[in-house]
Every structure is written in structure tokens, then in C-alpha cells.
Write an enzyme that holds these catalytic residues in place. Sequence first.
Site, PDB file in Angstrom:
ATOM      1  N   SER A  97       0.835  -1.194   0.000  1.00 30.96           N
ATOM      2  CA  SER A  97       0.000   0.000   0.000  1.00 30.96           C
ATOM      3  C   SER A  97       0.876   1.253   0.000  1.00 30.96           C
ATOM      4  CB  SER A  97      -0.944  -0.036   1.208  1.00 30.96           C
ATOM      5  OG  SER A  97      -1.888   0.998   1.142  1.00 30.96           O
ATOM      6  N   ASP A 112      -4.710   8.069  -1.115  1.00 31.01           N
ATOM      7  CA  ASP A 112      -4.780   8.631   0.225  1.00 31.01           C
ATOM      8  C   ASP A 112      -5.046  10.136   0.225  1.00 31.01           C
ATOM      9  OD1 ASP A 112      -4.210   6.109   1.145  1.00 31.01           O
ATOM     10  OD2 ASP A 112      -2.069   6.500   1.366  1.00 31.01           O
ATOM     11  N   HIS A 134      -4.568  -1.052  -4.297  1.00 35.20           N
ATOM     12  CA  HIS A 134      -5.999  -1.173  -3.988  1.00 35.20           C
ATOM     13  C   HIS A 134      -6.853  -0.769  -5.194  1.00 35.20           C
ATOM     14  CE1 HIS A 134      -4.925  -1.405   0.326  1.00 35.20           C
ATOM     15  NE2 HIS A 134      -4.136  -0.376   0.091  1.00 35.20           N
TER      16      HIS A 134
END
Length: 216
Positions: A97, A112, A134
Site C-alpha cells: 500500500s 490517500d 488497492h
Amino acid sequence: MKRRLLLVSNSTLYGGGYLDHCQQQIQEFFGEQVKRILFIPYALHDRDGYAKTARQKFQSLGGGNTFRLLKTLYDQNLLVEIRRRVIEDGVPYMGSSAGTNVSTASINTTNDMPIVYPPSLKAIGLVPFNINPHYLDADANNRHMGETREQRIAQYHEEPDTPIVLGLREGSMLLVEGNKATLLGTTKARLFVRRKPPTEHEPGTDFSFLLTQSCH
């Protein structure tokens, strides 16, 4: 080039625990010769708790917030040193991530929120392209009217001189060994090249060409 990278889309996969879905790949990546792993917990505010979670699993990597991670790497003057150790000395690097985001050319394609502001969005540059961890496909039944992940990446590619973006769905990861890159895991990846339609790629795909071109 001596680099060895394992760049994972996500730390936790639905139905499993922390790093369960990539446990085999982690064991194979580090092997028996690696006795100590440096864990960088800067992606979360609770660094001690984050480190404890990682230590309980494999004493390895993590996700968290990409902006926080990159800002702290800048604050601690670690970007150049990490790049030197990985590229020149062959120290294995594993990220998931946020850790995957900061290993690439820039964090422009992170999901993010910018909860803090690093001096630059330029990242460590262990690979010359960007990754979108993701990665989510559009859901035709979802009434949310915001941009899809594909649309956001297309907007990024409207800017000049933007690199290729590899969308890693949860459950997928990229293994880089020198100038060879291979897609691992259980899900497909989606590749975005500026001014070209996106393409789908199965696990096992050889992505080495991403490492040997300008990627613009």
C-alpha cells in the site's frame, strides 16, 4: 542492477489477517538468508502499535497513509539512502500500500488524503513508473457519482510527461529482480499508458519492459 522488490497492493485481504494473503511470497522473497528486517512505521501515527503488529507477523512492511510516510522519509533524509541501499547494495525492499506507493516514481496516483504535506510528491524511484495500490473497478450498481479510479488515472495522464501507472488490485503484487518484473498474486492488474486504452494482465505477466523505458 541489484534491486529486489516485492511491491504488494494491500496489507490485508478480506477474510484474512495481516499479510496472510502474501505470506508465501514474503517467505520466498526474503528466504532463509535474511535474519533482520528494518520496518519503517512512518505511515501511521501510532508507530509503536504499527511496529508491534508487523513484528508479530514477519517483522516486515506496511500500509498506512502515503503522504505521512513520504513526508517523514523526507524529514529523516532517508530517500536517497534507501534508494542507494536497494539499487546499489541489493538490500531487499518490501512495501505494501503506502510502502508500495513511495517506492515508485511519485505518489501522484495514491488513493490517500494529503493529511500532511511532504516537500515533494517525488518518491524513492526504485522503479520508473507509478503504482495505484488497492485498484478498484467501476461498479455499475453503485450510485456514487464521483470519479472512478480509472477516470482519476486518466485525469493524471492529461498532464504532460506523466509515467505509466500500474493498477494493482487487492491480492496482487509485483516482484522485481534486477531488470525483471513479474506480476504475482491471485488478481489481474490494469495497466495505464498515456494516450492509450488501459489493458488487463493476468498473474504471471512479465512486466520487465516497464523497467527499461522512460515510461512516458
